[in-house]
Design a protein around this motif. Sequence first.
Motif, PDB file in Angstrom:
ATOM      1  N   GLY A   1      40.148  11.120 -32.341  1.00 24.15           N
ATOM      2  CA  GLY A   1      39.009  11.217 -33.117  1.00 24.15           C
ATOM      3  C   GLY A   1      38.232  12.409 -33.137  1.00 24.15           C
ATOM      4  N   PRO A   2      37.545  12.920 -34.221  1.00 26.71           N
ATOM      5  CA  PRO A   2      36.967  14.195 -34.066  1.00 26.71           C
ATOM      6  C   PRO A   2      35.282  13.756 -33.672  1.00 26.71           C
ATOM      7  N   ALA A   3      34.702  14.647 -33.410  1.00 29.78           N
ATOM      8  CA  ALA A   3      33.377  14.784 -32.832  1.00 29.78           C
ATOM      9  C   ALA A   3      32.315  14.308 -34.277  1.00 29.78           C
ATOM     10  N   ALA A   4      32.759  14.448 -35.001  1.00 28.68           N
ATOM     11  CA  ALA A   4      31.597  14.002 -36.357  1.00 28.68           C
ATOM     12  C   ALA A   4      32.893  13.766 -37.526  1.00 28.68           C
ATOM     13  N   LYS A   5      32.066  12.784 -38.501  1.00 24.11           N
ATOM     14  CA  LYS A   5      32.766  12.465 -39.608  1.00 24.11           C
ATOM     15  C   LYS A   5      31.982  12.332 -40.820  1.00 24.11           C
ATOM     16  N   ARG A   6      32.547  12.464 -41.835  1.00 27.16           N
ATOM     17  CA  ARG A   6      31.982  12.410 -43.087  1.00 27.16           C
ATOM     18  C   ARG A   6      31.829  10.823 -43.662  1.00 27.16           C
ATOM     19  N   VAL A   7      30.592  10.538 -44.118  1.00 27.48           N
ATOM     20  CA  VAL A   7      30.257   8.926 -44.250  1.00 27.48           C
ATOM     21  C   VAL A   7      29.499   9.141 -45.591  1.00 27.48           C
ATOM     22  N   GLY A   8      29.489   8.020 -46.216  1.00 26.54           N
ATOM     23  CA  GLY A   8      28.562   7.691 -47.388  1.00 26.54           C
ATOM     24  C   GLY A   8      27.456   7.098 -46.551  1.00 26.54           C
ATOM     25  N   LEU A   9      26.121   7.214 -47.550  1.00 27.45           N
ATOM     26  CA  LEU A   9      24.870   6.822 -47.117  1.00 27.45           C
ATOM     27  C   LEU A   9      24.292   5.897 -48.260  1.00 27.45           C
ATOM     28  N   ILE A  10      23.466   4.836 -48.154  1.00 29.20           N
ATOM     29  CA  ILE A  10      22.806   4.072 -48.966  1.00 29.20           C
ATOM     30  C   ILE A  10      21.314   4.477 -48.285  1.00 29.20           C
ATOM     31  N   VAL A  11      20.382   5.060 -49.219  1.00 26.01           N
ATOM     32  CA  VAL A  11      19.225   5.268 -48.685  1.00 26.01           C
ATOM     33  C   VAL A  11      18.262   4.240 -49.291  1.00 26.01           C
ATOM     34  N   THR A  12      17.375   3.853 -48.136  1.00 24.78           N
ATOM     35  CA  THR A  12      16.351   2.853 -48.552  1.00 24.78           C
ATOM     36  C   THR A  12      15.230   3.398 -49.059  1.00 24.78           C
ATOM     37  N   GLY A  13      14.706   2.582 -50.091  1.00 16.07           N
ATOM     38  CA  GLY A  13      13.676   3.139 -51.148  1.00 16.07           C
ATOM     39  C   GLY A  13      14.235   3.748 -52.399  1.00 16.07           C
ATOM     40  N   ARG A  14      13.408   4.623 -53.015  1.00 13.67           N
ATOM     41  CA  ARG A  14      13.848   5.300 -54.402  1.00 13.67           C
ATOM     42  C   ARG A  14      13.807   6.630 -54.239  1.00 13.67           C
ATOM     43  N   GLN A  15      13.315   7.465 -53.086  1.00 10.00           N
ATOM     44  CA  GLN A  15      13.418   8.792 -53.236  1.00 10.00           C
ATOM     45  C   GLN A  15      14.693   9.052 -52.638  1.00 10.00           C
ATOM     46  N   PRO A  16      15.384  10.269 -53.356  1.00 14.09           N
ATOM     47  CA  PRO A  16      16.697  10.687 -52.702  1.00 14.09           C
ATOM     48  C   PRO A  16      16.474  11.679 -51.818  1.00 14.09           C
ATOM     49  N   VAL A  17      17.519  11.645 -50.757  1.00  4.46           N
ATOM     50  CA  VAL A  17      17.642  12.718 -49.838  1.00  4.46           C
ATOM     51  C   VAL A  17      18.536  13.611 -50.101  1.00  4.46           C
ATOM     52  N   ARG A  18      18.071  14.915 -49.869  1.00  3.53           N
ATOM     53  CA  ARG A  18      19.050  16.049 -50.689  1.00  3.53           C
ATOM     54  C   ARG A  18      19.877  16.925 -49.511  1.00  3.53           C
ATOM     55  N   GLU A  19      20.892  17.563 -49.761  1.00  2.52           N
ATOM     56  CA  GLU A  19      21.478  18.193 -48.939  1.00  2.52           C
ATOM     57  C   GLU A  19      20.407  19.280 -47.876  1.00  2.52           C
ATOM     58  N   GLY A  20      20.941  19.115 -46.673  1.00  4.86           N
ATOM     59  CA  GLY A  20      20.190  20.102 -45.678  1.00  4.86           C
ATOM     60  C   GLY A  20      19.176  18.968 -44.822  1.00  4.86           C
TER      61      GLY A  20
END
Length: 401
Positions: A307-326
């Motif tokens: 297993g790696p230390a970290a892994k790419r995942v998808g996220l559903i963000v609560t609310g309407r405001q997008p969360v951007r790269e960074g």
Amino acid sequence: MTDATLNPAPADLNVEDAPEGHDEPQLLPLDAWHRARGGRMVAFAGYQMPVQYDGIMAEHLWTRENAGLFDVSHMGQLVLTADAGIDAVAKALEAVLPGDIAGLAENRNRYSLLLNDDGGILDDLMVTRRRNAAGEDELYLVVNGATKYDDIGYLLDVLPDDVTINLQDEQALLAVQGPRAVDAVARLVPGVTALVFMTAGAFEWQGTPLWISRSGYTGEDGFEVSIPAEAAAAFADALCAEPEVKPIGLGARDSLRLEAGLPLYGHDLDPETTLVMADLGFALAKRRREAGDFVGAERILAERADGPAAKRVGLIVTGRQPVREGASVVAEDGAVIGRVTSGGFAPTLGAPIAMAYVPTALAIVGTAVRLVQRGKIHEATVAAMPFVPHRYVRQSTMTGA
């Protein structure tokens, strides 16, 4: 290995997006075509490219329901040949790609990754084995526009000296994507319905040679068409004369690929990321895994086992405001434990979504995570990807097939 040969040689190219001496971004073969149709042009990957025409939301939804025409001519189209034959080229490429390139059948595409010595990802790309008009076998690679010159330099270093790399900068590359793409393209190019996902072939349109693959990066059915640059505008006009097709910009291409859970190089993939971390294990062929005969194999195989230390995942963000790269992924005590690599509003879902790297222990669907963007806290939940199901066609749509 010794140096390979490039034709034409990029003697004036540096490791950035564009050739030395070009202070301004380069122009696509269809630059005037885009501007005439109201394309809003922006600098991207060393080129002026259209980000939108009618608006990102409208273009996104049009593509999901009909067919969109995307200009991806900034991508690098490379043709590899060798005096020793294409099998020798394929085996040599396997030193830096983890896929089964030697076993690739004619007119088959394969997604793969260009790796560095530590197993990090230098680029993601498509490889196709094909036969040219002279009857000679060759490997056709499509690489990312921002990395194509670096990729060429790296391949020059690692491939045998009898390998020739031809950068096909005289070719444009157009993608027609969406559930009705096949209807529109088939009217212009009879026979394309015989293609299925990840296959390709040589075709013709009004005497112009085309190389067409049934592939793309939106999660929708569709085609990528390599065409001589001088014929690209006429072909684009013919496509957009079909009722299903409209020109679509970079903005919608990005939101479509995000909904499809597809990583973008330079954002979700980089030299510090391995294919195991990126959840791209399908790109590691069984034969290559067993042999471990590619750069970075020791690290990649260890991560696959432990297993790696970290892994790419998808996220559903609560609310309407997008969360951007960074944006940061944080623990309850505020410590930064991960990072958002892509994010935006998903028009098909009507909700903000994102991709992020999180500790592997949190990479479980349904896990709640906390994000921080510009000092504001956002709640999110790990979600399965793709967010929107892929609609690739894996069986021929030819009548009677």
